[in-house]
Design a protein around this motif. Structure first.
Motif, mmCIF file in Angstrom:
data_model
loop_
_atom_site.group_PDB
_atom_site.id
_atom_site.type_symbol
_atom_site.label_atom_id
_atom_site.label_comp_id
_atom_site.label_asym_id
_atom_site.label_seq_id
_atom_site.Cartn_x
_atom_site.Cartn_y
_atom_site.Cartn_z
ATOM 1 N N ASP A 31 0.831 -1.204 0.000
ATOM 2 C CA ASP A 31 0.000 0.000 0.000
ATOM 3 C C ASP A 31 0.869 1.259 0.000
ATOM 4 N N LYS A 32 1.939 1.251 0.793
ATOM 5 C CA LYS A 32 2.812 2.422 0.896
ATOM 6 C C LYS A 32 3.472 2.745 -0.440
ATOM 7 N N VAL A 33 3.972 1.727 -1.134
ATOM 8 C CA VAL A 33 4.641 1.965 -2.417
ATOM 9 C C VAL A 33 3.648 2.483 -3.452
ATOM 10 N N LEU A 34 2.473 1.890 -3.533
ATOM 11 C CA LEU A 34 1.481 2.330 -4.512
ATOM 12 C C LEU A 34 1.055 3.773 -4.252
ATOM 13 N N ARG A 35 0.848 4.115 -2.992
ATOM 14 C CA ARG A 35 0.456 5.492 -2.675
ATOM 15 C C ARG A 35 1.599 6.466 -2.966
ATOM 16 N N LYS A 36 2.826 6.019 -2.756
ATOM 17 C CA LYS A 36 3.982 6.859 -3.083
ATOM 18 C C LYS A 36 3.990 7.219 -4.562
ATOM 19 N N HIS A 37 3.527 6.293 -5.399
ATOM 20 C CA HIS A 37 3.498 6.531 -6.841
ATOM 21 C C HIS A 37 2.123 6.999 -7.310
ATOM 22 N N HIS A 38 1.360 7.607 -6.406
ATOM 23 C CA HIS A 38 0.106 8.315 -6.709
ATOM 24 C C HIS A 38 -1.082 7.409 -7.005
ATOM 25 N N PHE A 39 -0.987 6.115 -6.711
ATOM 26 C CA PHE A 39 -2.160 5.253 -6.780
ATOM 27 C C PHE A 39 -3.010 5.477 -5.524
ATOM 28 N N ARG A 40 -4.325 5.430 -5.686
ATOM 29 C CA ARG A 40 -5.241 5.568 -4.568
ATOM 30 C C ARG A 40 -6.201 4.386 -4.555
ATOM 31 N N TYR A 41 -6.487 3.891 -3.360
ATOM 32 C CA TYR A 41 -7.301 2.683 -3.228
ATOM 33 C C TYR A 41 -8.779 3.005 -3.412
ATOM 34 N N SER A 42 -9.453 2.201 -4.259
ATOM 35 C CA SER A 42 -10.893 2.296 -4.454
ATOM 36 C C SER A 42 -11.546 1.131 -3.716
ATOM 37 N N GLN A 43 -12.262 1.445 -2.645
ATOM 38 C CA GLN A 43 -12.869 0.383 -1.842
ATOM 39 C C GLN A 43 -13.981 -0.318 -2.612
ATOM 40 N N ASP A 44 -14.683 0.409 -3.467
ATOM 41 C CA ASP A 44 -15.776 -0.188 -4.236
ATOM 42 C C ASP A 44 -15.264 -1.242 -5.218
ATOM 43 N N LEU A 45 -14.101 -0.955 -5.846
ATOM 44 C CA LEU A 45 -13.562 -1.863 -6.860
ATOM 45 C C LEU A 45 -12.488 -2.790 -6.294
ATOM 46 N N ASP A 46 -12.007 -2.486 -5.094
ATOM 47 C CA ASP A 46 -10.931 -3.256 -4.463
ATOM 48 C C ASP A 46 -9.665 -3.256 -5.317
#
Length: 256
Positions: A31-46
């Motif tokens: 999660d930390k690496v993805l957020r570092k590269h500007h990805f954001r988690y979508s709870q609806d789509l998982d």
């Protein structure tokens, strides 16, 4: 390369939302690496998504950078190759859009030259750059023409002048393509083979390039107020410079 059956991270393309990433389980580091590269988690789509409107090239670089970071940490990664396919270029109604293909890397083609021994092989690499539909030269010419159209769409004296300048640059790119095509043809008929005792290409010094002086902010400001046939007469020229106009004659345009 064999992709893992159950990777820790998988990158793919959502038909409506663009590049997406899925993780095998809830690990803080992923999660930390993805957020570092500007990805954001979508709870609806998982899944993790890049911000809406992220340009294609930015998305590709982001996936590459995140993939390297995951692999350096020992994680397994799978990437859908369709991520490399750029979106089609908008075209007027009734005009068929160009088929999208992965872009060619000039860096990779330059690397190929270091391994080649025959003139004909170098000619084949040049042919990739000069390809009428997907070559780097034609793509650059189209990009500059499109940038010129963007400037002209401002419908201001400065925009029209800059558009004309960019179209002249596009003509120079077309002329460069013609000269490269001449060199490609010469290489294709040369029987020469690199001698076995020739030094590695990396050890051969490249010719010195002409150094273009950097354009300072002051120089840009002067250019913005300099007189020009395309500028209204009531705009004064910079006091340090006499009004003048130089226009390069455009070279014949290639038919693409």
């Amino acid at each position: 390369m064999n992709l893992p059956d159950n990777p820790d991270v998988a990158f793919g393309v959502h038909p409506d939302l663009g590049v997406a990433a899925a993780v095998v389980d809830d690990r803080p580091h992923l999660d930390k690496v993805l957020r570092k590269h500007h990805f954001r988690y979508s709870q609806d789509l998982d899944v993790y998504l890049l911000p809406e409107g992220t340009p294609h090239n930015t998305a590709v670089r982001t996936v590459a950078a995140a993939t390297r970071e995951f692999q350096d940490a020992g994680h397994t990664v799978a990437v859908d190759p369709r991520i490399m396919l750029p979106p089609p270029i908008p075209t007027p109604d009734g005009v068929t859009a160009r088929t999208t293909q992965p872009g060619q890397s000039l860096t990779a083609l330059t690397g190929e030259l270091h391994e080649l021994r025959r003139s004909a092989d170098v000619a084949e690499v040049l042919e990739q750059i000069l390809d009428e539909h997907h070559g780097a030269v034609g793509d650059l010419e189209e990009f500059i023409d499109t940038a010129a159209a963007w400037c002209e769409r401002l419908d201001t004296p400065g925009g029209r002048e800059l558009g004309q300048h960019l179209r002249t640059v596009a003509h120079h790119v077309a002329f460069l393509g013609d000269r490269l095509a001449d060199a490609q043809l010469d290489l294709s008929v040369m029987p020469d083979v690199t001698p076995k005792d020739a030094p590695p290409l990396a050890d051969v010094p490249l010719p010195k390039r002409y150094e273009v002086p950097s354009v300072t902010h002051t120089a840009r400001a002067r250019a913005a107020v300099a007189s020009s046939p395309k500028r209204p007469a009531d705009l004064p020229a910079a006091p340090e410079e006499a009004p003048h106009s130089t226009a390069a004659s455009p070279s014949p345009r290639r038919t693409r």
